[in-house]
Design a protein around this motif. Structure first.
Motif, PDB file in Angstrom:
ATOM      1  N   VAL A   1       7.849   6.409  -6.818  1.00  0.00           N
ATOM      2  CA  VAL A   1       8.929   5.668  -6.151  1.00  0.00           C
ATOM      3  C   VAL A   1       8.811   4.179  -6.444  1.00  0.00           C
ATOM      4  N   THR A   2       7.622   3.632  -6.310  1.00  0.00           N
ATOM      5  CA  THR A   2       7.447   2.191  -6.509  1.00  0.00           C
ATOM      6  C   THR A   2       7.627   1.788  -7.974  1.00  0.00           C
ATOM      7  N   GLU A   3       7.188   2.640  -8.887  1.00  0.00           N
ATOM      8  CA  GLU A   3       7.332   2.318 -10.305  1.00  0.00           C
ATOM      9  C   GLU A   3       8.777   2.448 -10.781  1.00  0.00           C
ATOM     10  N   ASP A   4       9.475   3.460 -10.272  1.00  0.00           N
ATOM     11  CA  ASP A   4      10.839   3.723 -10.747  1.00  0.00           C
ATOM     12  C   ASP A   4      11.900   2.898 -10.025  1.00  0.00           C
ATOM     13  N   LEU A   5      11.692   2.642  -8.723  1.00  0.00           N
ATOM     14  CA  LEU A   5      12.722   1.969  -7.938  1.00  0.00           C
ATOM     15  C   LEU A   5      12.305   0.603  -7.393  1.00  0.00           C
ATOM     16  N   GLY A   6      11.025   0.443  -7.098  1.00  0.00           N
ATOM     17  CA  GLY A   6      10.548  -0.824  -6.535  1.00  0.00           C
ATOM     18  C   GLY A   6       9.809  -0.586  -5.235  1.00  0.00           C
ATOM     19  N   ALA A   7       9.444  -1.671  -4.576  1.00  0.00           N
ATOM     20  CA  ALA A   7       8.666  -1.589  -3.338  1.00  0.00           C
ATOM     21  C   ALA A   7       9.446  -0.856  -2.249  1.00  0.00           C
ATOM     22  N   ILE A   8       8.756  -0.024  -1.501  1.00  0.00           N
ATOM     23  CA  ILE A   8       9.367   0.731  -0.405  1.00  0.00           C
ATOM     24  C   ILE A   8       9.582  -0.203   0.774  1.00  0.00           C
ATOM     25  N   ASP A   9      10.820  -0.311   1.233  1.00  0.00           N
ATOM     26  CA  ASP A   9      11.141  -1.169   2.373  1.00  0.00           C
ATOM     27  C   ASP A   9      11.015  -0.438   3.701  1.00  0.00           C
ATOM     28  N   VAL A  10      11.371   0.845   3.708  1.00  0.00           N
ATOM     29  CA  VAL A  10      11.350   1.636   4.943  1.00  0.00           C
ATOM     30  C   VAL A  10      10.773   3.017   4.653  1.00  0.00           C
ATOM     31  N   LEU A  11       9.815   3.425   5.479  1.00  0.00           N
ATOM     32  CA  LEU A  11       9.291   4.793   5.438  1.00  0.00           C
ATOM     33  C   LEU A  11       9.726   5.496   6.715  1.00  0.00           C
ATOM     34  N   VAL A  12      10.352   6.653   6.566  1.00  0.00           N
ATOM     35  CA  VAL A  12      10.718   7.487   7.722  1.00  0.00           C
ATOM     36  C   VAL A  12       9.922   8.780   7.629  1.00  0.00           C
TER      37      VAL A  12
ATOM     38  N   VAL B   1       1.594   2.433   3.465  1.00  0.00           N
ATOM     39  CA  VAL B   1       1.244   1.140   4.073  1.00  0.00           C
ATOM     40  C   VAL B   1       0.314   0.332   3.171  1.00  0.00           C
ATOM     41  N   ARG B   2      -0.488   0.997   2.369  1.00  0.00           N
ATOM     42  CA  ARG B   2      -1.338   0.274   1.409  1.00  0.00           C
ATOM     43  C   ARG B   2      -0.474  -0.576   0.475  1.00  0.00           C
ATOM     44  N   TYR B   3       0.649  -0.013   0.037  1.00  0.00           N
ATOM     45  CA  TYR B   3       1.584  -0.758  -0.807  1.00  0.00           C
ATOM     46  C   TYR B   3       2.325  -1.812   0.000  1.00  0.00           C
ATOM     47  N   MET B   4       2.782  -1.450   1.205  1.00  0.00           N
ATOM     48  CA  MET B   4       3.530  -2.390   2.040  1.00  0.00           C
ATOM     49  C   MET B   4       2.694  -3.610   2.394  1.00  0.00           C
ATOM     50  N   ALA B   5       1.444  -3.399   2.725  1.00  0.00           N
ATOM     51  CA  ALA B   5       0.569  -4.513   3.094  1.00  0.00           C
ATOM     52  C   ALA B   5       0.376  -5.468   1.925  1.00  0.00           C
ATOM     53  N   THR B   6       0.345  -4.933   0.716  1.00  0.00           N
ATOM     54  CA  THR B   6       0.242  -5.780  -0.476  1.00  0.00           C
ATOM     55  C   THR B   6       1.494  -6.631  -0.634  1.00  0.00           C
ATOM     56  N   GLU B   7       2.653  -6.043  -0.333  1.00  0.00           N
ATOM     57  CA  GLU B   7       3.927  -6.770  -0.416  1.00  0.00           C
ATOM     58  C   GLU B   7       4.171  -7.652   0.810  1.00  0.00           C
ATOM     59  N   LYS B   8       3.363  -7.425   1.856  1.00  0.00           N
ATOM     60  CA  LYS B   8       3.483  -8.148   3.143  1.00  0.00           C
ATOM     61  C   LYS B   8       4.839  -7.932   3.815  1.00  0.00           C
ATOM     62  N   LYS B   9       5.369  -6.717   3.666  1.00  0.00           N
ATOM     63  CA  LYS B   9       6.630  -6.370   4.332  1.00  0.00           C
ATOM     64  C   LYS B   9       6.814  -4.857   4.326  1.00  0.00           C
ATOM     65  N   GLY B  10       7.661  -4.404   5.241  1.00  0.00           N
ATOM     66  CA  GLY B  10       7.974  -2.981   5.300  1.00  0.00           C
ATOM     67  C   GLY B  10       8.065  -2.500   6.735  1.00  0.00           C
TER      68      GLY B  10
ATOM     69  N   LYS C   1      -0.511  -6.472  12.963  1.00  0.00           N
ATOM     70  CA  LYS C   1       0.333  -7.522  13.540  1.00  0.00           C
ATOM     71  C   LYS C   1       0.553  -8.692  12.595  1.00  0.00           C
ATOM     72  N   ARG C   2      -0.379  -8.911  11.690  1.00  0.00           N
ATOM     73  CA  ARG C   2      -0.269 -10.057  10.778  1.00  0.00           C
ATOM     74  C   ARG C   2      -0.107  -9.641   9.318  1.00  0.00           C
ATOM     75  N   SER C   3       0.158  -8.363   9.085  1.00  0.00           N
ATOM     76  CA  SER C   3       0.269  -7.894   7.701  1.00  0.00           C
ATOM     77  C   SER C   3       1.697  -7.906   7.188  1.00  0.00           C
ATOM     78  N   GLY C   4       2.668  -8.059   8.111  1.00  0.00           N
ATOM     79  CA  GLY C   4       4.074  -7.989   7.709  1.00  0.00           C
ATOM     80  C   GLY C   4       4.659  -6.595   7.788  1.00  0.00           C
ATOM     81  N   VAL C   5       3.830  -5.600   8.114  1.00  0.00           N
ATOM     82  CA  VAL C   5       4.293  -4.219   8.241  1.00  0.00           C
ATOM     83  C   VAL C   5       4.614  -3.943   9.708  1.00  0.00           C
ATOM     84  N   LYS C   6       5.809  -3.414   9.970  1.00  0.00           N
ATOM     85  CA  LYS C   6       6.271  -3.177  11.335  1.00  0.00           C
ATOM     86  C   LYS C   6       6.388  -1.668  11.598  1.00  0.00           C
TER      87      LYS C   6
END
Length: 239
Positions: A74-85, A123-132, A171-176
Motif C-alpha cells: 500500500v505504501t509503495e504503490d499509493l503512498g503513506a496511509i492516512d487512516v487505518l480502519v 503505526v510503525r509507518y505512521m509514526a515515521t510520517e508523524k501523522k495518521g 500523544k506526541r507521535s502525531g498518530v491519533k
C-alpha cells in the motif's frame, strides 16, 4: 478526505464495505484488505463504477508476513496511509460451558493478536510520517459486558485497553486513535453458528450508519481527535 489513503482491514462486507463507500464518496483512495478477496473485489468494483477509487489486497491478519506485505504494498504503490480502519473480527457468543476451546482460540487470535499485528505494522509507518489516524471498532461489548459474551467481551475489552494505552503512548507521535463502541449492527455476524442469540436486525443500526460515524471520526480537523464514543440503536440504550 480528498486523495487521503484509507486502509480498511475487513473491507469485504458489512461495516467495512459501508466505510469504504463513505470514504470513497468523500474523495479518499480506499484500500480494501480482506481474506475474502472475491467479496472485496465486488465492493471495489461498485465503488470504481460509481466514480470512486478503490483497490483490493489480500491479508491474513494473524500472519506477520501477510500483514507486513499488505502495508508495504500500500505504501509503495499509493503512498503513506492516512487512516487505518480495523473493521475485522470474529464472534463466539455462547454460554461459557458450551464454547469449544478451538473456537475461542481462533477468535482471540483474530480479534486480539490480529488487531495488535495490523495496528503495530501500520503505526510503525505512521509514526515515521508523524501523522495518521487509527479507528478501532471494539463494539459495545468492549465497554459493556453481556450475558453469554464472556470470551467475546474479553477480546473486545482487550482492544479497548490496547487502544487506550496507545493513546497515552503516542500523544506526541502525531498518530491519533479513536474508539467507536458501536452496538447492535445488522450484519452477517449474527448468522454465525458460534453466535447463539436471537436478534431483531430490523431494530439494529445499519452498516451505513456505522460508516458515517467512522467517517466523522476520521474527518476531524487536523488539530483534534475524537477519542471515544458509544453509538447504540434506540432499542439497545445503555444507562
Amino acid at each position: 478526505m480528498k486523495d487521503k489513503i484509507v486502509l480498511i482491514v475487513g473491507g469485504s462486507g458489512g461495516i467495512g464495505s459501508a466505510c469504504a463507500h463513505m470514504f470513497a464518496k468523500g474523495g479518499a483512495r480506499v484500500v480494501l484488505a480482506a481474506r475474502d478477496q472475491q467479496k472485496a473485489e465486488a465492493v471495489a468494483r461498485e465503488i470504481n463504477e460509481s466514480g470512486g477509487e478503490a483497490y483490493v489486497i489480500g491479508v491474513e491478519v494473524t500472519e506477520l508476513a501477510s500483514v507486513s506485505n499488505m502495508v508495504r504494498e500500500v505504501t509503495e504503490d499509493l503512498g503513506a496511509i492516512d487512516v487505518l480502519v480495523n473493521a475485522f473480527g470474529t464472534a463466539v457468543i455462547q454460554p461459557l460451558l458450551d464454547i469449544k476451546p478451538d473456537d475461542a482460540k481462533e477468535m482471540l487470535e483474530v480479534n486480539v493478536y490480529g488487531t495488535f499485528l495490523v495496528t503495530q505494522t501500520v503505526v510503525r509507518y505512521m509514526a515515521t510520517e508523524k501523522k495518521g489516524r487509527v479507528i478501532m471498532l471494539p463494539g459495545s461489548l468492549g465497554k459493556y459486558p453481556m450475558k453469554n459474551s464472556s470470551v467475546y467481551s474479553a477480546s473486545k475489552f482487550a482492544v479497548t485497553g490496547f487502544t487506550k494505552s496507545l493513546i497515552e503512548e503516542h500523544k506526541r507521535s502525531g498518530v491519533k486513535f479513536t474508539l467507536l463502541h458501536i452496538g447492535g449492527v445488522a450484519t452477517s455476524l449474527w448468522d454465525s453458528p458460534t453466535v447463539d442469540m436471537r436478534v431483531r436486525k430490523d431494530k439494529m443500526l445499519t452498516p451505513r450508519e456505522v460508516g458515517k460515524a467512522v467517517y466523522y471520526a476520521a474527518n476531524q480537523p487536523e488539530g483534534s481527535v475524537l477519542n471515544e464514543i458509544v453509538l447504540q440503536p434506540e432499542s439497545h440504550q445503555m444507562v
